[in-house]
Each structure stands twice: as structure tokens, then as C-alpha cells.
Design a protein around this motif. Structure first.
Motif, short mmCIF file in Angstrom:
data_model
loop_
_atom_site.label_atom_id
_atom_site.label_comp_id
_atom_site.label_asym_id
_atom_site.label_seq_id
_atom_site.Cartn_x
_atom_site.Cartn_y
_atom_site.Cartn_z
N SER A 63 23.98 47.89 60.37
CA SER A 63 22.69 48.36 59.78
C SER A 63 22.80 49.57 58.84
O SER A 63 23.72 50.41 58.75
CB SER A 63 21.67 48.79 60.76
N ARG A 65 20.96 51.47 55.13
CA ARG A 65 19.97 51.90 54.28
C ARG A 65 20.14 52.38 52.98
O ARG A 65 21.33 52.80 53.05
CB ARG A 65 18.92 52.71 55.06
N GLU A 67 19.42 55.13 50.20
CA GLU A 67 19.15 56.41 49.96
C GLU A 67 19.43 56.79 48.30
O GLU A 67 20.68 56.91 48.05
CB GLU A 67 19.87 57.52 50.80
N SER A 74 23.30 53.38 59.03
CA SER A 74 21.82 53.78 59.54
C SER A 74 21.62 53.23 60.83
O SER A 74 21.58 51.91 61.02
CB SER A 74 20.84 53.68 58.68
N THR A 76 18.61 53.75 62.23
CA THR A 76 17.25 53.79 61.97
C THR A 76 16.66 53.43 60.47
O THR A 76 17.43 53.77 59.65
CB THR A 76 16.14 55.21 62.21
N ASN A 77 15.50 52.91 60.68
CA ASN A 77 15.05 52.66 59.06
C ASN A 77 15.91 51.65 58.19
O ASN A 77 16.03 51.80 57.07
CB ASN A 77 14.62 53.90 58.26
N MET A 79 17.60 48.83 56.05
CA MET A 79 17.03 47.84 55.29
C MET A 79 17.84 46.60 54.91
O MET A 79 17.30 45.52 54.29
CB MET A 79 16.65 48.58 53.64
N VAL A 138 11.42 43.72 56.78
CA VAL A 138 11.16 45.05 56.54
C VAL A 138 10.00 45.18 55.30
O VAL A 138 10.70 44.73 54.35
CB VAL A 138 12.17 45.98 56.27
N GLY A 142 8.14 50.13 54.77
CA GLY A 142 9.06 50.56 55.98
C GLY A 142 8.53 49.80 57.09
O GLY A 142 9.20 49.94 58.18
N ASN A 143 7.42 49.13 57.07
CA ASN A 143 6.76 48.59 58.26
C ASN A 143 7.62 47.19 58.48
O ASN A 143 7.88 46.51 57.33
CB ASN A 143 5.36 48.38 58.04
N LYS A 144 7.72 47.06 59.67
CA LYS A 144 8.46 45.67 60.23
C LYS A 144 7.52 44.68 60.65
O LYS A 144 6.39 44.68 61.26
CB LYS A 144 9.56 45.88 61.29
#
Length: 326
Positions: A63, A65, A67, A74, A76-77, A79, A138, A142-144
Motif C-alpha cells: 500500500s 500514498r 504526500e 502506508s 492507512t489512507n 491511494m 478511493v 479519501g472516502n472508500k
């Protein structure tokens, strides 16, 4: 000059403007990550971000994300999903696996107009290649969105159907569930049927129940997700079956299969008939694979596969096209 690591158009470096927009929301993400590929001294950090396995359970996913202009591991979160070269000795031509998947996804999108997840090639700091794909579940905020694959939708698990549960089913069964859950069922079924043929032509023997999914949109309606996990898997696992699932129950007793020992046009037309797809539409979808061979060969040549793997990729495609015409 070089070919874009997303769509293969000519660029000075990295990604073209369109691919940067689609993959990274226009951020100037470099073509090289700030960290090395997974190996003994950093494997623990990677394992904290590992995802599901594929290709017989040996290809790891991580995973990632974004930045600003940098991609970071990551838990969490996330993408993106990052797939490095597998260290497993079970795969032939393992170094070419990331580009194999990238190329196959681009052929699906660019040549056949298949809705597919955004993807590209990227390099670790030590210059090992990796496949990167943007998560379509996603949302920008940020909502899935809720996503369910067809192993979940058919209630198949290791406990109920054994270790090979995701290979226990048929493409007809998936189609019937699309009819049940998707309001706009006809276009969804046609998309699915085209994808089944695509996986056959491009020798993706790992298109199992978990590699097709439905997604619940914010309206509450279900849609077939974009295609994902497309690759010419036979290059890496040459003794696999032509398809991960049977086309339909009893397909190997068809006149064509009993005569030739493999699927042909008649078998796919039978699947289309069982799914309620108009015969003329199904036939056009099959015939497009015959007429777009040169476009496909052009992308194969532009790809970052090794010369040997390019030849294998072309040869497998041509063999399947020959079978499809039989």
C-alpha cells in the motif's frame, strides 16, 4: 527521449502530462521512488504494508500514498497498490512481471477501450521496476466505496470451498450475478464478456473470482469495477490452464472442445447466449480481437519488456487468436 511510463508516448523523462494527471492528480511525481526495493535489510518495513497475493500466491502487493510529490509506504489512507518484482523462484521471467501487467493493462485500455484501473511503471531507488496502480475505490476526499469481489458475492472462502476456492466457479455464474445486482445489466454484461475474451486472448490464466468485482456507488447502485490484475500470466507460469474458471458448466463437453481440446469461437458464443448478449454484438466483440492485432503489436514493441519476453507475449497472443478463429 523515452517512452512514457504510463501510456508509452514519447517524453523527455518519466510520465506525460495526461498520465501524470490520471495517476497523480497532476503532481510531478518522479519516476524513481525514494526507497529501495524490498530485500533482507528493509523487508520488515514492507511487510507492514503488504496486501493480497496473486499469481499462485507469490506476487506481493504494498500500500502506497502520495504526500505532495512523493510516494510513501502506508498502512492507512493508501491511494495506490505497488507490486515489485517477486523474489519467488516459482515464477519464470520474474523481472518482467511488473511491465507485463502494465503492458496488458495499457493494451486493454488503449486498444480495446476496456475500462481499466489507472496504472504505470515506476522504479525503486535501486532501479528495480515495479507496477503501480491507482485504487479506484478511493474517492478524491479519501472516502472508500464498498467493493465486493465475486468470491465474496458467491460466499466462497477457504473454509467453505477449500484452498483453491477462488478458482471454483464459472464465468457464467459471475454474469448471472451481474444480472442480479447491476441495474444497467446489459452494458455491464457486455463489458464483462469482452474482458473474459481479452483474458483468453492475452493468456491471463489467473482471472479468478477475486479478480472481478462490483462497487457500490454513492447513489447506492452497483457497478462493475474497472478491470484490474490483467497480465499474460502464462509467461510466468507456463503450465497453467487457459482460463482460471470454466466458461460455463460442462463447457469441456462442447463439440468444439471435444474436437480441439481448447476453447474456440463457438464456446464464447455459447457463453454470450447464456448471458443474454445479442449474438451480433457478441460476434463483433470477438472479431475486434482479429482486427486490432497491429495496434497491439505496436504497444508490445514500445513496452519495457525484455526482447525475449516480447517475443513470448506476441507468440501467445497469436496462438490464442488462431484458436479464437477456429
Amino acid at each position: 527521449m523515452m517512452n512514457c511510463l504510463g501510456c508509452y508516448t514519447e517524453v523527455r523523462v518519466g510520465y506525460c502530462v495526461k498520465c501524470r494527471d490520471r495517476l497523480f492528480d497532476k503532481a510531478k511525481v518522479p519516476a524513481t521512488l525514494s526507497f529501495d526495493a524490498p530485500k533482507a535489510d528493509n523487508l520488515r518495513a514492507f511487510q507492514e504494508h503488504s496486501k493480497r497475493l496473486s499469481i499462485s500466491g507469490v506476487q506481493l502487493k504494498y500500500s502506497v500514498r502520495r504526500e505532495e510529490n512523493e510516494l510513501v509506504l502506508s498502512d492507512t489512507n493508501g491511494m495506490y497498490i505497488l507490486k515489485p518484482v517477486s523474489a519467488s523462484k516459482q515464477l519464470l521471467y520474474a523481472d518482467d512481471a511488473p511491465e507485463n501487467e502494465h503492458l496488458t493493462m495499457q493494451i486493454a485500455r488503449q486498444v480495446y477501450g476496456i475500462q481499466a484501473a489507472e496504472s504505470g511503471l515506476i522504479y525503486f531507488k535501486d532501479q528495480q521496476p515495479a507496477y503501480i496502480t491507482r485504487r479506484f475505490d478511493v474517492q478524491p476526499d479519501g472516502n472508500k466505496l464498498m467493493q465486493e469481489d465475486f468470491a465474496q458475492l458467491t460466499n466462497r472462502t477457504k473454509d467453505t470451498h477449500g484452498i483453491a476456492y477462488k478458482y471454483d466457479g464459472t464465468y457464467e455464474e459471475i454474469g448471472l450475478l451481474i444480472k442480479r445486482y447491476v441495474a444497467a445489466a446489459i452494458p455491464a454484461l457486455e463489458r464483462f464478456f469482452q474482458l473474459v475474451i481479452f483474458n483468453y486472448v492475452f493468456s491471463n490464466g489467473d482471472a479468478h473470482l477475486k479478480n472481478f468485482s462490483l462497487m457500490r456507488m454513492e447513489t447506492g447502485e452497483y457497478q462493475l469495477t474497472p478491470a484490474y490484475d490483467l497480465m499474460c500470466s502464462v509467461i510466468h507460469t507456463p503450465h497453467e490452464a487457459d482460463t482460471a474458471l470454466d466458461l460455463y458448466e460442462g463447457d469441456m463437453n462442447s463439440d468444439h472442445y471435444l474436437t480441439h481440446g481448447y476453447y474456440g469461437r463457438a464456446d464464447f458464443m455459447e457463453l454470450a447466449n447464456r448471458l443474454g448478449i445479442v449474438s451480433s454484438r457478441a460476434l463483433r466483440m470477438i472479431e475486434q480481437f482479429e482486427t486490432k492485432g497491429n495496434l497491439t503489436k505496436s504497444l508490445i514493441e514500445k513496452s519495457f519488456l525484455s526482447a525475449e519476453t516480447k517475443a513470448l507475449y506476441r507468440a501467445n497472443m497469436l496462438e490464442k487468436l488462431k484458436r479464437l478463429n477456429a
